[in-house]
Design a protein around this motif. Structure first.
Motif, PDB file in Angstrom:
ATOM      1  N   MET A  69     110.276  21.078  92.204  1.00 12.99           N
ATOM      2  CA  MET A  69     110.583  21.689  93.496  1.00 12.99           C
ATOM      3  C   MET A  69     112.029  21.395  93.892  1.00 12.99           C
ATOM      4  O   MET A  69     112.757  22.276  94.350  1.00 12.99           O
ATOM      5  CB  MET A  69     109.617  21.169  94.571  1.00 12.99           C
ATOM      6  N   SER A  86     108.482  15.841  93.912  1.00 17.26           N
ATOM      7  CA  SER A  86     108.368  16.835  92.851  1.00 17.26           C
ATOM      8  C   SER A  86     109.755  17.218  92.342  1.00 17.26           C
ATOM      9  O   SER A  86     110.526  17.887  93.040  1.00 17.26           O
ATOM     10  CB  SER A  86     107.643  18.088  93.359  1.00 17.26           C
ATOM     11  N   PHE A  91     104.027  18.949 105.033  1.00 17.39           N
ATOM     12  CA  PHE A  91     103.385  18.057 104.065  1.00 17.39           C
ATOM     13  C   PHE A  91     102.691  16.847 104.681  1.00 17.39           C
ATOM     14  O   PHE A  91     102.042  16.081 103.950  1.00 17.39           O
ATOM     15  CB  PHE A  91     104.427  17.546 103.053  1.00 17.39           C
ATOM     16  N   ASP A 123     111.986  14.587  97.947  1.00 21.10           N
ATOM     17  CA  ASP A 123     110.683  15.115  97.557  1.00 21.10           C
ATOM     18  C   ASP A 123     110.265  14.444  96.259  1.00 21.10           C
ATOM     19  O   ASP A 123     111.113  14.159  95.405  1.00 21.10           O
ATOM     20  CB  ASP A 123     110.748  16.637  97.359  1.00 21.10           C
ATOM     21  N   TRP A 149      99.567  14.857  94.101  1.00 18.39           N
ATOM     22  CA  TRP A 149     100.103  16.022  94.796  1.00 18.39           C
ATOM     23  C   TRP A 149     101.440  16.438  94.198  1.00 18.39           C
ATOM     24  O   TRP A 149     101.745  17.637  94.103  1.00 18.39           O
ATOM     25  CB  TRP A 149     100.267  15.726  96.280  1.00 18.39           C
ATOM     26  N   TYR A 158     102.550  20.196  92.874  1.00 13.51           N
ATOM     27  CA  TYR A 158     103.718  20.963  93.301  1.00 13.51           C
ATOM     28  C   TYR A 158     104.715  21.194  92.174  1.00 13.51           C
ATOM     29  O   TYR A 158     105.435  22.202  92.176  1.00 13.51           O
ATOM     30  CB  TYR A 158     104.355  20.309  94.526  1.00 13.51           C
ATOM     31  N   GLY A 211     110.614  20.053  99.193  1.00 12.02           N
ATOM     32  CA  GLY A 211     110.072  21.129  98.375  1.00 12.02           C
ATOM     33  C   GLY A 211     111.155  21.960  97.715  1.00 12.02           C
ATOM     34  O   GLY A 211     112.135  21.436  97.178  1.00 12.02           O
ATOM     35  N   THR A 212     111.016  23.279  97.784  1.00 13.60           N
ATOM     36  CA  THR A 212     111.979  24.176  97.154  1.00 13.60           C
ATOM     37  C   THR A 212     113.197  24.451  98.024  1.00 13.60           C
ATOM     38  O   THR A 212     114.025  25.286  97.690  1.00 13.60           O
ATOM     39  CB  THR A 212     111.330  25.525  96.799  1.00 13.60           C
ATOM     40  N   LEU A 236     103.404  24.312  90.849  1.00 17.60           N
ATOM     41  CA  LEU A 236     103.566  25.442  91.761  1.00 17.60           C
ATOM     42  C   LEU A 236     105.022  25.887  91.918  1.00 17.60           C
ATOM     43  O   LEU A 236     105.273  27.009  92.390  1.00 17.60           O
ATOM     44  CB  LEU A 236     103.027  25.081  93.147  1.00 17.60           C
ATOM     45  N   ALA A 237     105.956  25.059  91.540  1.00 17.31           N
ATOM     46  CA  ALA A 237     107.368  25.306  91.834  1.00 17.31           C
ATOM     47  C   ALA A 237     107.856  26.702  91.446  1.00 17.31           C
ATOM     48  O   ALA A 237     108.543  27.361  92.239  1.00 17.31           O
ATOM     49  CB  ALA A 237     108.233  24.226  91.184  1.00 17.31           C
ATOM     50  N   TYR A 288     106.284  29.114  94.078  1.00 20.80           N
ATOM     51  CA  TYR A 288     106.005  28.615  95.427  1.00 20.80           C
ATOM     52  C   TYR A 288     106.614  29.510  96.508  1.00 20.80           C
ATOM     53  O   TYR A 288     105.957  29.834  97.496  1.00 20.80           O
ATOM     54  CB  TYR A 288     106.524  27.189  95.576  1.00 20.80           C
TER      55      TYR A 288
END
Length: 213
Positions: A77, A74, A114, A72, A5, A9, A51-52, A12-13, A16
């Motif tokens: 992110m 990621s 999440f 996080d 995952w 992400y 995340g972001t 996707l960052a 996102y």
């Protein structure tokens, strides 16, 4: 959240924030609505699955004097989160590993957006509850298991051929939370975002308060 995952992400960052604004993502706004009337004044705030930084922005606006830590797995992110809330401490780790390895206490822990991606939601709740100081608060969102014939009627969905989304009934989440010394003080259930292929996703947001002992 699994390493798989995290890789999703990372990819996707860059898009996102635009993606979530386009699909009607509302969990952070609803979390603000739940927290704001409570009159909390936390000194230390932990944002898991940051995340972001969308949740972090809300937390920093609500509690500008609090020391804020973002976690996080990621790194891509988190790089964006760092730009939004530069005063925050940023830690690259999955939520469960962080909670096991960091012995600090927190006045408020957030886990938004999440929990259905982690291997064991209940273990994460237990770990988070164990890091709350007396009278501390835990605010979470989760995608409950429903009986409506939608994708949310399945306890486990596989996304992208290998990534799993896990769901639990509200009653079981509440029962487990109570066993960890958490008492529900506010909640909201509604549409969190629009799925591209199966209609709106239903989320439950909950604020729990830890026992004072």
């Amino acid at each position: 959240m699994s390493a798989g995952w995290a890789q999703v992400y990372d990819a996707l960052a860059p898009t996102y924030d635009e993606m979530t604004s386009g699909n009607g993502w509302s969990a952070n706004r609803r979390a603000r609505d739940l927290l704001d009337p409570l009159g909390l004044a936390p000194a230390r705030v932990l944002d898991l699955g940051a995340g972001t930084g969308q949740t972090a922005v809300v937390l920093h606006e609500l509690f500008p004097a609090a020391a804020l830590t973002l976690v996080d797995p990621s790194s891509a992110m988190l790089a964006r989160a760092r730009g939004k809330v530069p005063v925050a401490e940023v830690v690259s780790a999955d939520a469960a590993s962080f909670l096991r390895g960091d012995d600090r206490e927190w006045d408020l822990v957030a886990a938004i957006g999440f929990l259905e991606l982690v291997p064991d939601l209940f273990e994460l709740l237990r770990l988070a509850a164990g890091r709350l100081g007396p009278g501390g608060h835990l605010v979470v969102s989760h995608e409950p298991l429903l009986d409506d014939g939608s994708v949310q009627a399945s306890p486990v969905s596989v996304v992208g051929g290998e990534h799993r989304v896990r769901r639990h009934r509200r009653e079981e989440v509440e029962r487990r939370a109570a066993s960890y010394g958490l008492r529900r003080i506010a909640s909201h259930e509604g549409f969190a975002f629009e799925r591209s292929d199966d209609g709106p996703a239903v989320y439950e947001l909950v604020v729990w308060r830890a026992d004072d002992t």
